[in-house]
Design a protein around this motif. Structure first.
Motif, mmCIF file in Angstrom:
data_model
loop_
_atom_site.group_PDB
_atom_site.id
_atom_site.type_symbol
_atom_site.label_atom_id
_atom_site.label_comp_id
_atom_site.label_asym_id
_atom_site.label_seq_id
_atom_site.Cartn_x
_atom_site.Cartn_y
_atom_site.Cartn_z
ATOM 1 N N ALA A 149 -5.244 -0.622 -2.019
ATOM 2 C CA ALA A 149 -5.634 0.152 -0.843
ATOM 3 C C ALA A 149 -4.819 1.438 -0.776
ATOM 4 O O ALA A 149 -5.330 2.510 -0.438
ATOM 5 C CB ALA A 149 -5.438 -0.680 0.424
ATOM 6 N N PHE A 193 -8.576 2.651 4.550
ATOM 7 C CA PHE A 193 -8.680 1.620 3.514
ATOM 8 C C PHE A 193 -7.732 0.456 3.806
ATOM 9 O O PHE A 193 -8.092 -0.705 3.620
ATOM 10 C CB PHE A 193 -8.392 2.217 2.135
ATOM 11 N N ALA A 197 0.835 -1.199 0.000
ATOM 12 C CA ALA A 197 0.000 0.000 0.000
ATOM 13 C C ALA A 197 0.870 1.250 0.000
ATOM 14 O O ALA A 197 0.596 2.218 -0.727
ATOM 15 C CB ALA A 197 -0.924 -0.007 1.221
ATOM 16 N N TRP A 204 -15.484 -0.965 0.464
ATOM 17 C CA TRP A 204 -14.717 0.147 -0.100
ATOM 18 C C TRP A 204 -15.647 1.223 -0.667
ATOM 19 O O TRP A 204 -15.391 2.422 -0.505
ATOM 20 C CB TRP A 204 -13.784 -0.372 -1.199
ATOM 21 N N THR A 224 -8.894 -3.402 4.608
ATOM 22 C CA THR A 224 -8.386 -4.453 3.720
ATOM 23 C C THR A 224 -7.631 -5.522 4.499
ATOM 24 O O THR A 224 -7.855 -6.725 4.307
ATOM 25 C CB THR A 224 -7.475 -3.841 2.648
#
Length: 456
Positions: free
Chosen positions: A160, A197, A117, A437, A201
Motif C-alpha cells: 500500500a 490505499f 506502508a 486497488w 487496505t
C-alpha cells in the motif's frame, strides 16, 4: 516460472527479431523549459538499422553503463538500510507499537499496516516484509486469527505504501529521473494516494479479521488454520526500545528531510541522494557504536541483498539500448499514440495504466519496469499533452497493484511459504482487494490527468 533476467533476455531477442520486421522511425525533438519534448507532427520512417548477435550482448554492458547512476544508488541504499536494520531499531520500534496497542485488534492492524506502508514509501523496500512475516504470524495467533491476516498486515501494508512511493529512493527516483522531473516532486498527490490505499487496505483486512474472529470457518484456510505452523526463533517481543534506537530512527527521518530541502532548494539529484544515505550510514554506525570493519561488512551484506534488483535495472536498460539502436522506440510510440488518438487524454492514459498493470505481472521489479516502460510512456504522454507528472503517476500506480497477486513476485511467494499459505488461498483472499486497488488507481490517474498536475 522463468526468472526475470530470462524474461528480459527474451525481450532483447524479440527486439533483435523486430529490427528486421518493423520499420525504423524517428521524431524530431527539442529542449523546452529543461524538458526534452517530442514534435508530435514530425514522425517519419527512416532506413532500417537491423541488429546482430554482437549488438544483443554488448547491449547488456551498455545498459549497465547507462543505468550506472541508478544501479549504484540502489546498492548504496540497500547497504545503508542493512546497517540501520542491524541496529534493531526497526524491529524494536515495531514491538513498541505492539505493546502500546494493548491487544486491540483493529488498532493493531492499523498500526502495523501504517508502519510497513510508511517504511515502504520511504524506501525500506517491500522485500523487507519477508523478514517480518514471523512477527505478523505471532500477532495473528495472539488475536486468534489465521496466517492470512499475519501475512496481510505486513505484506499488503508494505505494498500500500510502495504504490504511492512518496519518498521511495529507488522506483520513484528511477521513474522521475527518466521523466526529467524534479526528484520527489508531486509529493502531496502521492501522499493522498498513500492515505487512500492504506485506508482501503486496512479496512479490508479488518473486515476479514472480524469475520474470522466471529466464525473461524470463514477463513480461506479453514477453521484449523494455525495447525502445524511453528514460530520457533520468533524475535523477542519484549525487546527494549532504547535511546539508541530512537536516535537511529530520528536520524533516518532527519536524513530524508535534509535531502528534500536540498532537492527543492538547490536542485539536488541522485548523486546527492547517494551521498545523504552514505552519511546516514556512517552516522548510524557512530550512534550504535558499530566498528568500522563491522560497518563495512553490514554495508556489503545489504548491497549483496539488492544486487539482483540493481542488475535488473541495467539489463532492463539493455532492452531500451537495443530499441534505440534499431530506432524502433519512436515507431512504437507512433503506433501506440495513433491507436489512442480520438479517445481523449483521460481514456488514453487509462489504457496506458491498464497496459502497465499487465506488464507488471511479468516484470515485477519496479526499477526494471521503469527502465523499460518510462522511455515509451513519456513521449506518448507528451503527444497526448499530458503532464510528465501525470505520466509518472500512471506508471507508478500501474507498477504497484499486481505485485500483490502475481505468482511471479518472489517476495509474495516467499511470504506465503513462510506462513504456509497456499497461492490459491491467498488468491481467494486478495482478489477483491486487487479490484479495489485497480479502480482506485484508475481514479487517481484520471484526476491527475484532468487537473494537469504539475512537477511539484
Amino acid at each position: 516460472m522463468p526468472d526475470v533476467f530470462i524474461i528480459l533476455f527474451a525481450f532483447m531477442v524479440l527486439v533483435l527479431i523486430a529490427s528486421y520486421l518493423i520499420p525504423a522511425g524517428t521524431y524530431e525533438r527539442s529542449t523546452q523549459g529543461g524538458l526534452t519534448q517530442v514534435d508530435t507532427e514530425s514522425f517519419r520512417f527512416i532506413d532500417a538499422a537491423p541488429l546482430n548477435a554482437m549488438d544483443l550482448f554488448t547491449a547488456m554492458h551498455n545498459g549497465l553503463v547507462n543505468a550506472s547512476t541508478l544501479v549504484f544508488l540502489i546498492l548504496i541504499v540497500g547497504g545503508v538500510l542493512k546497517v540501520i536494520e542491524s541496529t534493531g531499531a526497526i524491529s524494536a520500534g515495531i514491538y513498541k507499537l505492539l505493546r502500546l496497542a494493548k491487544g486491540r485488534q483493529n488498532v493493531l492492524i492499523l498500526i502495523f499496516c501504517t508502519t510497513f506502508a510508511t517504511l515502504a514509501s520511504v524506501g525500506v523496500g517491500a522485500n523487507l516484509a519477508i523478514a517480518f512475516i514471523p512477527i505478523g504470524l505471532f500477532l495473528a495467533r495472539s488475536m486468534k486469527l489465521d496466517p492470512v491476516v499475519g501475512v496481510a498486515i505486513i505484506f499488503l501494508g508494505s505494498y500500500a505504501g510502495f504504490g504511492a512511493g512518496v519518498f521511495d529512493p529507488t522506483v520513484t527516483v528511477t521513474g522521475q529521473t527518466i521523466a526529467e522531473l524534479p526528484l520527489f516532486s508531486g509529493v502531496l498527490y502521492r501522499a493522498a494516494i498513500f492515505v487512500v490505499f492504506l485506508a482501503i487496505t486496512a479496512a479490508y483486512i479488518c473486515r476479514y479479521a472480524r469475520l474470522v474472529k466471529q466464525d473461524p470457518a470463514a477463513s480461506v484456510m479453514g477453521a484449523a488454520a494455525f495447525e502445524g505452523i511453528a514460530l520457533d526463533g520468533q524475535p523477542e517481543q519484549n525487546a527494549p526500545f532504547t535511546r539508541t534506537h530512537k536516535w537511529v530512527l530520528a536520524l533516518f527521518v532527519f536524513g530524508f528531510g535534509f535531502f528534500l530541502f536540498g532537492a527543492f532548494n538547490h536542485g539536488w539529484g541522485i548523486p546527492q541522494l547517494s551521498a545523504t544515505f552514505i552519511m546516514m550510514g556512517i552516522a548510524t554506525a557512530l550512534i550504535a557504536r558499530i566498528s568500522p570493519n563491522t560497518f563495512i561488512q553490514r554495508l556489503m551484506s545489504g548491497a549483496r541483498e539488492v544486487l539482483y534488483g540493481a542488475l535488473v535495472v541495467g539489463v532492463a536498460a539493455a532492452v531500451i539500448v537495443l530499441l534505440r539502436q534499431a530506432q524502433l522506440i519512436d515507431t512504437l510510440v507512433h503506433a501506440v499514440a495513433t491507436s489512442l488518438d480520438g479517445h481523449g487524454k483521460i481514456v488514453a492514459m487509462e489504457f496506458l495504466y491498464l497496459f502497465n498493470l499487465v506488464f507488471n505481472g511479468l516484470i515485477t521489479s519496479g526499477t526494471g519496469q521503469a527502465a523499460i516502460v518510462m522511455p515509451i510512456m513519456v513521449p506518448i504522454g507528451d503527444m497526448l499533452e499530458v503532464t510528465r507528472q501525470a505520466t509518472f503517476i500512471t506508471f507508478k500506480l500501474g507498477d504497484a497493484v499486481t505485485n500483490i497477486i502475481t505468482p511471479l513476485s518472489g517476495t509474495l511467494m516467499a511470504c506465503l511459504a513462510i506462513a504456509r499459505v497456499s497461492y490459491v488461498e491467498w488468491f481467494k483472499f486478495v482478489w477483491p482487494l486487487v479490484l479495489l486497488w485497480i479502480v482506485t488507481g484508475g481514479l487517481f490517474v484520471a484526476v491527475a490527468v484532468a487537473i494537469d498536475i504539475g512537477p511539484f
